[in-house]
Motif scaffolding. Structure first.
Motif, PDB file in Angstrom:
ATOM      1  N   THR A 265       0.802  -1.227   0.000  1.00 29.32           N
ATOM      2  CA  THR A 265       0.000   0.000   0.000  1.00 29.32           C
ATOM      3  C   THR A 265       0.829   1.269   0.000  1.00 29.32           C
ATOM      4  O   THR A 265       0.308   2.336  -0.312  1.00 29.32           O
ATOM      5  N   GLY A 266       2.100   1.203   0.392  1.00 33.38           N
ATOM      6  CA  GLY A 266       2.927   2.397   0.478  1.00 33.38           C
ATOM      7  C   GLY A 266       2.669   3.238   1.709  1.00 33.38           C
ATOM      8  O   GLY A 266       3.211   4.345   1.822  1.00 33.38           O
ATOM      9  N   MET A 267       1.869   2.764   2.663  1.00 34.26           N
ATOM     10  CA  MET A 267       1.573   3.509   3.884  1.00 34.26           C
ATOM     11  C   MET A 267       2.593   3.158   4.969  1.00 34.26           C
ATOM     12  O   MET A 267       3.135   2.047   5.004  1.00 34.26           O
ATOM     13  N   THR A 268       2.847   4.127   5.839  1.00 37.96           N
ATOM     14  CA  THR A 268       3.821   3.942   6.908  1.00 37.96           C
ATOM     15  C   THR A 268       3.243   3.064   8.012  1.00 37.96           C
ATOM     16  O   THR A 268       2.103   3.241   8.434  1.00 37.96           O
ATOM     17  N   CYS A 269       4.049   2.132   8.465  1.00 41.04           N
ATOM     18  CA  CYS A 269       3.629   1.190   9.508  1.00 41.04           C
ATOM     19  C   CYS A 269       4.633   1.261  10.655  1.00 41.04           C
ATOM     20  O   CYS A 269       5.829   1.416  10.431  1.00 41.04           O
ATOM     21  N   GLN A 270       4.131   1.140  11.878  1.00 43.31           N
ATOM     22  CA  GLN A 270       4.995   1.166  13.056  1.00 43.31           C
ATOM     23  C   GLN A 270       4.597   0.058  14.008  1.00 43.31           C
ATOM     24  O   GLN A 270       3.417  -0.123  14.310  1.00 43.31           O
ATOM     25  N   ALA A 271       5.593  -0.702  14.451  1.00 45.87           N
ATOM     26  CA  ALA A 271       5.389  -1.761  15.438  1.00 45.87           C
ATOM     27  C   ALA A 271       6.270  -1.469  16.643  1.00 45.87           C
ATOM     28  O   ALA A 271       7.406  -1.011  16.501  1.00 45.87           O
ATOM     29  N   ARG A 272       5.739  -1.740  17.851  1.00 43.40           N
ATOM     30  CA  ARG A 272       6.458  -1.431  19.082  1.00 43.40           C
ATOM     31  C   ARG A 272       6.425  -2.635  20.025  1.00 43.40           C
ATOM     32  O   ARG A 272       5.500  -3.443  19.997  1.00 43.40           O
ATOM     33  N   SER A 273       7.428  -2.703  20.865  1.00 40.77           N
ATOM     34  CA  SER A 273       7.473  -3.689  21.930  1.00 40.77           C
ATOM     35  C   SER A 273       8.381  -3.146  23.031  1.00 40.77           C
ATOM     36  O   SER A 273       8.981  -2.068  22.882  1.00 40.77           O
ATOM     37  N   SER A 274       8.486  -3.880  24.124  1.00 36.98           N
ATOM     38  CA  SER A 274       9.305  -3.390  25.237  1.00 36.98           C
ATOM     39  C   SER A 274       9.861  -4.574  26.021  1.00 36.98           C
ATOM     40  O   SER A 274       9.343  -5.696  25.951  1.00 36.98           O
TER      41      SER A 274
END
Length: 342
Positions: A265-274
């Motif tokens: 899609t060309g959209m920005t994706c963000q994944a987080r963890s800790s």
């Protein structure tokens, strides 16, 4: 004592905003506000936007017919009503739906002897197009949000500390479960820890950058197979003076953020963890996942979170560097020179 996470393992931030007096700011950006709502509220607003619009204009059509006397001349063929075959509020409501959705069944049509009806028809057509554009735009943006794509980006359940090229490193593993790749992927790491300054100021949840290769470009990932992200514990690292015993007593949280563009899609994706302090394993290393098969490489995600213990000094990186420097100095002075031999 169980420590409250700043960021959950699934990436959700445990921060709630309270005592906000300037809530009108949400209405100034109503589009983003509607997109950020939960699905049940978005669907409710979507239904109400259309239903109330149809009811509002249906009521006006009924008022026009009532004020002109169209409802009193339903069987009079010599009377020209504003809208043909409009005999009550229900039919006015149906005509409002037909007008706004451009269905146009043809049973109820407006006549040319009703100027107020023509004006209302133009107004409803314009406002209906605006409602369609706004609500459909909100639903499209909400459906196409890349939040679900982040669920296929995985992080190891633990971080590890072990030697790499005779240097202590803090490491964790990231992977992508989909065949479509994340373009321009980059990784960041933050140390979340409360501290007190020399002036006595207490800073809760202070954020400190952990270098994962920003200077060398190693933070930009080619995430085709699982990668081990390494933070070298050097003199610029906040873990420079932390030994194994101190690590067990520390109270901190490491937040890792993986960003990139979805290839499809060309959209920005963000994944987080800790990772909390008790989720950092000292003296462990991740097991290999990649194997060479006939004509391709195979990744075994069954061992993605597996670690194995390895010999690792229990001292801090500073003490390890000092011991290495003393050893090198001792070796240098213990080697006799050719002049001394002569």
């Amino acid at each position: 004592r169980k420590r409250q996470r700043y960021v959950e393992k699934d990436g959700k931030c445990n921060v709630q905003h309270g005592n906000m007096r300037e809530t009108y700011r949400y209405l100034t950006d109503i589009f983003t506000t509607l997109v950020d709502l939960k699905w049940r509220f978005s669907l409710l607003i979507f239904i109400l936007a259309y239903a109330l619009t149809w009811l509002f204009f249906g009521l006006i059509w009924w008022v026009i017919a009532y004020s002109r006397g169209d409802l009193e001349h339903l069987g009079d063929h010599t009377w020209t009503p504003c809208v043909n075959n409009l005999n009550g509020f229900v039919s006015a409501f149906l005509f409002s739906i037909e007008t706004e959705t451009t269905i146009g069944y043809g049973h109820r049509v407006i006549t040319d002897t009703c100027p107020e009806g023509i004006v209302l028809l133009l107004l409803q057509a314009i406002l209906g197009s605006m409602v369609n554009a706004f609500m459909v735009g909100c639903m499209f943006v909400k459906i196409s949000q890349p939040n679900k794509r982040a669920e296929t980006l995985v992080f190891s359940s633990h971080a590890v500390v072990s030697l790499r090229d005779d240097r202590l490193c803090l490491m964790f593993r990231v992977g992508d479960l989909r065949d479509s790749h994340i373009v321009e992927a980059s990784i960041r790491a933050k140390l979340i820890q409360s501290k007190q300054t020399q002036e006595g100021e207490f800073i809760p949840l202070d954020q400190t950058d952990l270098s994962v290769g920003f200077e060398t470009g190693d933070d930009r990932l080619f995430l085709v197979s699982p990668l081990i992200i390494s933070h070298e514990i050097d003199e610029r690292s906040p873990f420079w003076d932390v030994s194994r015993g101190q690590l067990e007593r520390e109270d901190f949280e490491i937040v890792v953020i993986l960003e990139g563009m979805v290839e499809a899609t060309g959209m920005t994706c963000q994944a987080r963890s800790s990772y909390l302090a008790d989720e950092v394993l000292w003296g462990h290393r991740f097991t290999p996942l990649l194997s060479l098969e006939e004509g391709f490489y195979e990744v075994d995600y069954g061992g993605f979170h597996h670690t194995v213990p390895v010999p690792t000094p229990a001292c801090s990186a500073r003490q390890l560097a000092a011991a290495a420097a003393r050893r090198d100095a001792h070796l240098y002075w213990s080697i006799p020179s050719r002049l001394d031999e002569a």
